[in-house]
Motif scaffolding. Sequence first.
Motif, PDB file in Angstrom:
ATOM      1  N   GLN A  79       0.834  -1.199   0.000  1.00 18.73           N
ATOM      2  CA  GLN A  79       0.000   0.000   0.000  1.00 18.73           C
ATOM      3  C   GLN A  79       0.872   1.254   0.000  1.00 18.73           C
ATOM      4  N   GLY A  80       1.980   1.221   0.738  1.00 23.03           N
ATOM      5  CA  GLY A  80       2.881   2.358   0.757  1.00 23.03           C
ATOM      6  C   GLY A  80       3.529   2.596  -0.592  1.00 23.03           C
ATOM      7  N   LEU A  81       3.988   1.528  -1.226  1.00 28.59           N
ATOM      8  CA  LEU A  81       4.597   1.657  -2.548  1.00 28.59           C
ATOM      9  C   LEU A  81       3.583   2.167  -3.569  1.00 28.59           C
ATOM     10  N   ARG A  82       2.368   1.662  -3.486  1.00 26.86           N
ATOM     11  CA  ARG A  82       1.309   2.090  -4.395  1.00 26.86           C
ATOM     12  C   ARG A  82       1.013   3.578  -4.210  1.00 26.86           C
ATOM     13  N   LEU A 166       5.162   6.878 -16.153  1.00 32.04           N
ATOM     14  CA  LEU A 166       5.875   5.710 -15.634  1.00 32.04           C
ATOM     15  C   LEU A 166       5.453   5.429 -14.191  1.00 32.04           C
ATOM     16  N   SER A 167       5.333   6.474 -13.382  1.00 30.53           N
ATOM     17  CA  SER A 167       4.889   6.304 -12.001  1.00 30.53           C
ATOM     18  C   SER A 167       3.470   5.748 -11.950  1.00 30.53           C
ATOM     19  N   THR A 168       2.614   6.221 -12.868  1.00 35.91           N
ATOM     20  CA  THR A 168       1.248   5.706 -12.928  1.00 35.91           C
ATOM     21  C   THR A 168       1.245   4.222 -13.270  1.00 35.91           C
ATOM     22  N   ALA A 169       2.130   3.810 -14.170  1.00 37.49           N
ATOM     23  CA  ALA A 169       2.212   2.395 -14.530  1.00 37.49           C
ATOM     24  C   ALA A 169       2.581   1.547 -13.315  1.00 37.49           C
ATOM     25  N   PHE A 170       3.544   2.021 -12.513  1.00 36.48           N
ATOM     26  CA  PHE A 170       3.880   1.298 -11.288  1.00 36.48           C
ATOM     27  C   PHE A 170       2.672   1.257 -10.347  1.00 36.48           C
ATOM     28  N   LEU A 173       0.238  -1.393 -11.470  1.00 29.54           N
ATOM     29  CA  LEU A 173       0.718  -2.746 -11.187  1.00 29.54           C
ATOM     30  C   LEU A 173       0.587  -3.068  -9.699  1.00 29.54           C
ATOM     31  N   PHE A 174       0.905  -2.104  -8.841  1.00 30.79           N
ATOM     32  CA  PHE A 174       0.722  -2.322  -7.405  1.00 30.79           C
ATOM     33  C   PHE A 174      -0.768  -2.464  -7.070  1.00 30.79           C
ATOM     34  N   PHE A 194      -0.753   8.417   3.129  1.00 29.10           N
ATOM     35  CA  PHE A 194       0.685   8.416   2.839  1.00 29.10           C
ATOM     36  C   PHE A 194       1.114   9.745   2.222  1.00 29.10           C
ATOM     37  N   ALA A 195       0.351  10.232   1.241  1.00 32.12           N
ATOM     38  CA  ALA A 195       0.708  11.496   0.594  1.00 32.12           C
ATOM     39  C   ALA A 195       0.641  12.652   1.577  1.00 32.12           C
TER      40      ALA A 195
END
Length: 304
Positions: A79-82, A166-170, A173-174, A194-195
């Motif tokens: 969740q943090g990475l997402r 690119l960040s949106t793609a990650f 995927l998360f 988190f934000a």
Amino acid sequence: MSTNFTPPTERRLFGIGLALLAYFMFTGIDSSAKWLGMVGVSFIQIVFLRYFIHLLMVAAIHLPRHGTALVRTGSIRLQGLRALALLGSTACNFLAVQYLPLTVTGSIAFTVPLLICALSVPMLGEKVGWRRWTAIGVGFLGVLVIVRPGTDAFHPAALLSLLGALSTAFYMLFTRRVSGFDSAATSQFYVGIFATICLLPIVPFFWSWPSTADGWFAFFAVGVFGFVGHQLITMASGLAPATVLAPFAYFQIFFMAAASWFIFHQPPDVWLYVGAPIVIASGLYIWLRERKLAKPVVSIANEA
């Protein structure tokens, strides 16, 4: 016999309608962010507002219903990475829209399915055949047509927009991974918290209040559009499968073009009419291949 049965076709049409409304809301996020930048609000503050208002609305609506279950997650790390991936996407996009027309940033955002396809190889261990690799390459040629590096029309902010994609793609995927064990409400909560935590220590150094009525409208709208858009796309996903909804994300380019033209007086140039269809066609081809191979399809909208 119940009289409340809704035919599947009608449910899908309603889901498509909700998805289109969500894409309109996502355009509202970028339009509000661009407007706030024009009236002198720092992009750091704009990003903070996007998530802080989102967090307040998630808490107000979902906490009474879910209680402490809202914060329980199967993986705080994922969740943090997402959340950080979406925060990075938002920051890049909000800074890019200060220098580029919405039509340009929106078209670059449509590279997300191309990037997801490419990233699925190292991150998910999927195999991507030569047809989809070709589509990825052709799609990025379309981006080059739009931004025209090496010419006077090129602006370095286009690289920020691409980094945001690119960040949106990650993030997508998360999202695919956390959706297996966390509810949409829980995922929305962690995006906001988190934000907010990341930006809260620094945002006071960049804070300023709007001085006009339209600035105040955008001040609150940037967060409201984000929350409502995510709620609508979640509802749409419950009414129609992703394979049905995915192509309609490209309708967002019409919303972007209208906002760019009528609000900011930045009509699309001729190269956008050439490059954007190339990017969209590449994304649609990958969608068709994913559908034929029966792989999961994720949203391709710009959800900053």
